[in-house]
Design an enzyme around this catalytic site. Structure first.
Site, mmCIF file in Angstrom:
data_model
loop_
_atom_site.group_PDB
_atom_site.id
_atom_site.type_symbol
_atom_site.label_atom_id
_atom_site.label_comp_id
_atom_site.label_asym_id
_atom_site.label_seq_id
_atom_site.Cartn_x
_atom_site.Cartn_y
_atom_site.Cartn_z
ATOM 1 N N GLU A 141 0.922 -1.158 -0.081
ATOM 2 C CA GLU A 141 -0.130 -0.027 0.003
ATOM 3 C C GLU A 141 0.718 1.323 -0.036
ATOM 4 O O GLU A 141 0.719 2.141 0.876
ATOM 5 C CB GLU A 141 -0.796 0.066 1.165
ATOM 6 C CG GLU A 141 -2.016 -1.071 1.052
ATOM 7 C CD GLU A 141 -3.154 -0.988 2.098
ATOM 8 O OE1 GLU A 141 -3.102 -0.064 3.061
ATOM 9 O OE2 GLU A 141 -4.220 -1.756 1.863
ATOM 10 N N GLU A 169 -5.238 -8.680 -0.328
ATOM 11 C CA GLU A 169 -6.184 -8.292 0.688
ATOM 12 C C GLU A 169 -7.625 -7.876 0.233
ATOM 13 O O GLU A 169 -7.880 -7.180 -0.686
ATOM 14 C CB GLU A 169 -5.685 -6.781 1.177
ATOM 15 C CG GLU A 169 -4.418 -6.669 2.068
ATOM 16 C CD GLU A 169 -3.956 -5.615 2.904
ATOM 17 O OE1 GLU A 169 -4.901 -5.101 3.332
ATOM 18 O OE2 GLU A 169 -2.686 -5.644 3.193
#
Length: 510
Positions: free
Chosen positions: A174, A313
């Protein structure tokens, strides 16, 4: 009406990678500590500090890979803090998740021990956000080098003579957010730099996974496919081409993150109306749109599909359970979560030509968990049971399906009532997984198997309940679990059955 499912043979012979059924364990809340790690001196039965009951439950899922140490935790994790004698390891602050003290008792050796105990491939996420190239290079050397070097000698000093096998390595997490709030153009350059030093010290090359987009950030995918894999046309000079190919950036996978959640209004995991049920079914279907649109961009630069889409995710995200630390993301898990899991896994199966891996968030005590623990006690969630039912699809050949079904309507909006995927195992057995999204109505189904010959038996297992919010508790651990489904009629080239409302069903034909 009667819904029709056509199960077709495929000439492409696409295989549903077992790695689609991967998991994720972050240093977040009680996932690692209490969930997995209790320490060698704990009264809870353990093997080298890792809970025996959890290991036995996880082994039944045939978990193919496990992602660690994060997540956002990875962006501030410095691996040398988690090696050596545990009493000498420094304590740090977990800045992302509750600002609690992390004692680093669960580090590289403990994680790889866990992977060996559950027979899962380790998938390690490296620190690009606050780490260095040297730190990442040394971690790879520490884990995988069998010769004599400072890092290999340090590993031996810490009790492990032979290196571990490491196939999957994520270069950052991320980086558009908690991993540094970077622009994609900047991260693409960093990726090219960092991946250069993720060297192969073992027989099997390391599979390098780049930070990919958040949800619908298609610009991120565009830039990473253009910059991350280098040029798309060969240079005319063969000598220059050979030099380029030797130093060409490597990107084997691009990671997409998407959670089924309502950012504007997180609601309860267990107390909800049909409006919320429908809302989460609809949000789950966004996953299919994201995969198709990101795949279209990837196809433009990589028509041969050498770069995989990695959904490392995904899962539901609700309010934490009342009275728990908001930074621990501990939530209950109901039949609604089971439907979300089944739909997502069907979507991944049906897009296995590009999707190679997926990792549900997370394994224990966090978000859409497989397992919840409370001291010595442990319960299996409805999501656990879906993964156990669906494991038959791992490394099986995809059988394309076409579905003609009615709609599940709520208010003025509607969704397809059924969500389906199918596969054929090496043994010849055919498995069809069907989700009925409608919480109020059952549906008659005719399943056409005319291209699949010589079947004589059909059996099934189903996960359903009387109420939408049914869930297991520490007082009642088996309120919701799979049961035998034997109401299947066999005809010449079809099977027929009625799927109950709000249910996940897996049928085996042989």
């Amino acid at each position: 009406m009667t819904s029709l499912i056509n199960v077709n043979k495929s000439e492409k012979k696409e295989v549903i990678s077992k790695h689609i059924y991967g998991h994720f364990a972050e240093h977040l809340g009680r996932c690692i500590y209490e969930g997995i790690w209790v320490g060698e001196d704990s009264p809870i039965p353990n093997t080298r500090g890792i809970r025996n009951d959890v290991v036995e439950a996880l082994k039944k899922l045939n978990i193919p890979n496990l992602r660690w140490p994060g997540g956002c935790f990875a962006d501030e994790y410095h691996w040398k803090d988690g090696i050596g004698p545990r009493e000498s390891r420094p304590s740090i602050v977990n800045n992302n998740w509750g600002k609690v003290v992390e004692n680093n008792h669960f580090g590289t050796h403990e994680f790889l021990d866990l992977c060996e105990q559950i027979d899962a491939e380790p998938y390690i996420c490296g620190n690009v956000g606050s780490g260095t190239v040297q730190e990442m290079q040394e971690w790879i050397e520490y884990i995988t080098f069998d010769g004599k070097s400072p890092m290999a000698d340090l590993r031996r000093k810490n009790g492990r003579d032979k290196p571990w096998k490491l196939k999957y390595f994520g270069i950052g997490n991320e980086n558009w957010g908690c991993g540094g709030k970077m622009k994609v153009e900047y991260y693409a350059d960093l990726y090219r730099r960092f991946q250069t030093f993720v060297r192969d010290f073992q027989d099997t090359p390391i599979y390098k996974i780049a930070c990919g987009p958040s949800e619908a950030d298609y610009h991120w995918t565009e830039v990473m496919m253009r910059e991350g894999i280098g040029r798309t046309e060969p240079f005319p000079d063969s000598v220059v081409t050979d030099i380029w190919e030797h130093h060409r950036p490597e990107m084997h996978g691009l990671a997409l993150h998407f959670y089924t959640r309502n950012r504007a209004n997180y609601d309860s995991a267990t107390e909800f109306s049909e409006e919320k049920w429908f809302d989460y079914m609809k949000r789950t279907y966004v996953m299919e749109e994201l995969i198709q649109k990101h795949t279209a961009i990837m196809d433009k630069y990589d028509p041969e599909k050498n770069v995989d889409l990695i959904v490392d995710e995904w899962g539901t995200w609700f309010n934490v359970e009342p009275g728990t630390n908001p930074g621990f993301l501990y939530q209950q898990n109901t039949l609604r979560d089971a439907l979300v899991a089944g739909i997502n896994l069907n979507i991944f199966n049906n897009n296995c030509d590009r999707v190679h891996m997926a990792n549900i968030a997370q394994m224990i005590n966090v978000l859409q968990a497989m397992i919840l623990t409370d001291g010595k006690d442990m319960i299996l969630t409805p999501t656990y049971h879906v993964f156990e039912m669906y494991k038959v699809h791992q490394d099986a050949t995809l059988l394309p399906v076409s579905v003609s079904t009615g709609s599940y309507t709520y208010g003025e909006d509607s969704l397809p009532m059924l969500n389906v995927s199918a596969s054929q195992a090496r043994s010849g057995k055919v498995h069809i997984s069907v989700c009925n999204l409608d919480p109020n109505h059952s549906e008659k189904i005719t399943c056409n198997l005319n291209e699949i010959k010589d079947f004589s038996t059909a059996s099934g297992r189903i996960l359903t309940a009387e109420s939408m919010n049914e869930h297991n508790t520490f007082e009642a651990t088996n309120r919701i679990m799979p049961t035998v489904f034997d109401e299947i009629e066999l005809h010449h080239d079809t099977i027929s059955f009625t799927i109950p409302s709000k249910s996940v069903l897996v049928i085996e034909v042989q």
